[in-house]
Motif scaffolding. Structure first.
Motif, short mmCIF file in Angstrom:
data_model
loop_
_atom_site.label_atom_id
_atom_site.label_comp_id
_atom_site.label_asym_id
_atom_site.label_seq_id
_atom_site.Cartn_x
_atom_site.Cartn_y
_atom_site.Cartn_z
N ASP A 123 0.83 -1.21 0.00
CA ASP A 123 0.00 0.00 0.00
C ASP A 123 0.86 1.26 0.00
OD1 ASP A 123 -2.25 -1.59 0.05
OD2 ASP A 123 -2.74 -1.20 2.16
N LEU A 124 1.91 1.26 0.82
CA LEU A 124 2.79 2.43 0.88
C LEU A 124 3.49 2.66 -0.45
CD1 LEU A 124 4.34 2.01 4.44
CD2 LEU A 124 2.59 3.64 3.71
N SER A 125 3.87 1.59 -1.12
CA SER A 125 4.50 1.73 -2.43
C SER A 125 3.52 2.33 -3.44
CB SER A 125 4.98 0.36 -2.91
OG SER A 125 5.52 0.45 -4.20
N THR A 126 2.28 1.88 -3.42
CA THR A 126 1.26 2.40 -4.32
C THR A 126 0.99 3.88 -4.07
OG1 THR A 126 0.20 0.24 -4.46
CG2 THR A 126 -1.15 2.13 -5.05
N ILE A 127 0.81 4.24 -2.80
CA ILE A 127 0.56 5.64 -2.46
C ILE A 127 1.79 6.49 -2.77
CG2 ILE A 127 0.00 7.24 -0.59
CD1 ILE A 127 -1.48 4.88 0.79
N GLY A 128 2.97 5.96 -2.48
CA GLY A 128 4.21 6.69 -2.78
C GLY A 128 4.37 6.98 -4.26
N THR A 129 4.00 6.03 -5.10
CA THR A 129 4.07 6.25 -6.55
C THR A 129 3.09 7.34 -6.96
OG1 THR A 129 4.71 3.96 -6.92
CG2 THR A 129 3.80 5.14 -8.80
N ALA A 130 1.89 7.35 -6.40
CA ALA A 130 0.91 8.39 -6.70
C ALA A 130 1.41 9.76 -6.25
CB ALA A 130 -0.43 8.06 -6.05
N VAL A 131 2.07 9.81 -5.10
CA VAL A 131 2.65 11.08 -4.61
C VAL A 131 3.73 11.57 -5.57
CG1 VAL A 131 4.06 12.10 -2.77
CG2 VAL A 131 2.09 10.68 -2.18
N ASP A 132 4.56 10.67 -6.07
CA ASP A 132 5.62 11.06 -7.01
C ASP A 132 5.03 11.59 -8.32
OD1 ASP A 132 7.56 10.34 -5.18
OD2 ASP A 132 7.92 8.37 -6.06
N VAL A 133 3.99 10.95 -8.83
CA VAL A 133 3.34 11.41 -10.07
C VAL A 133 2.72 12.79 -9.83
CG1 VAL A 133 1.47 10.94 -11.70
CG2 VAL A 133 2.97 9.09 -10.96
N ILE A 192 7.68 1.53 12.16
CA ILE A 192 7.16 2.49 11.19
C ILE A 192 7.70 2.11 9.82
CG2 ILE A 192 7.07 4.89 10.48
CD1 ILE A 192 7.44 5.64 13.44
N TYR A 193 6.79 1.82 8.90
CA TYR A 193 7.15 1.45 7.53
C TYR A 193 6.98 2.68 6.65
CZ TYR A 193 6.72 -3.16 9.55
OH TYR A 193 6.87 -4.26 10.35
N SER A 194 7.87 2.82 5.66
CA SER A 194 7.88 4.01 4.83
C SER A 194 7.75 3.65 3.35
CB SER A 194 9.20 4.76 5.05
OG SER A 194 9.37 5.76 4.08
N SER A 195 7.21 4.59 2.58
CA SER A 195 7.15 4.39 1.12
C SER A 195 8.54 4.47 0.50
CB SER A 195 6.24 5.46 0.50
OG SER A 195 6.76 6.75 0.74
N PHE A 196 9.50 4.95 1.25
CA PHE A 196 10.88 4.99 0.77
C PHE A 196 11.58 3.65 0.96
CE2 PHE A 196 11.32 9.82 1.67
CZ PHE A 196 10.49 10.10 0.62
N GLY A 197 10.89 2.68 1.55
CA GLY A 197 11.44 1.34 1.71
C GLY A 197 12.19 1.12 3.02
N THR A 198 12.07 2.06 3.93
CA THR A 198 12.78 1.93 5.21
C THR A 198 11.82 1.49 6.31
OG1 THR A 198 12.42 4.26 5.74
CG2 THR A 198 14.47 3.69 4.61
#
Length: 123
Positions: free
Chosen positions: A49-59, A112-118
C-alpha cells in the motif's frame, strides 16, 4: 471342528486415542507458525500500500511541482485523480500519513514502515 474367527468391526478405542493424539501433536506444531504468518502478511500488505501511495505522490509531484498537502488530494476521478481510492490498511491500528518530501508512512506493532522502503522502530 472348525473354530470360527470373530472379525472385528470398527476401531478399538486405543487406536482412536492414538490417532487423536497424533493429530493434536501436529496441530500444536502448526498453529504457532500460522499465527506468525498473518503478521507477515499484514506487513507485506502495508508495504505494498505504501508503495502504491508513494508512486501516486511522485506522479503528483511531477505534474504539479509540489507534493500534495494531504493523501485525500490524490483521490479523484479518472482524469484528475492519481488513485481511485486510498488503500485500506489491513489492520484497524494502522493509518497512512503523508510526511515531508513525499514520504508516506504507516506504523504497525512498534515499527514504522515508509514508502521509501525503510523500517524504523516507533518512538
Amino acid at each position: 471342528m472348525r473354530k470360527r474367527v470373530k472379525k472385528r468391526k470398527g476401531f478399538m478405542i486405543l487406536e482412536l486415542v492414538i490417532a487423536v493424539a497424533i493429530i493434536g501433536v501436529l496441530a500444536a506444531m502448526a498453529v504457532p507458525n500460522l499465527i506468525g504468518l498473518t503478521d507477515e502478511a499484514k506487513v507485506a500488505r502495508i508495504q505494498s500500500d505504501l508503495s502504491t501511495i508513494g508512486t501516486a505522490v511522485d506522479v503528483y509531484y511531477v505534474k504539479n511541482g509540489a507534493y500534495p498537502s494531504s493523501l485525500s488530494s490524490l483521490v479523484g476521478n479518472s482524469s484528475e485523480g492519481y488513485l481511485k481510492k486510498l488503500p485500506e490498511p489491513p489492520d484497524k491500528s494502522v493509518t497512512y500519513e503523508l510526511k515531508d518530501k513525499g514520504e508516506v508512512t504507516g506504523a504497525y506493532k512498534g515499527k514504522i514502515y515508509s514508502s521509501f522502503g525503510t523500517t524504523t522502530q516507533a518512538t
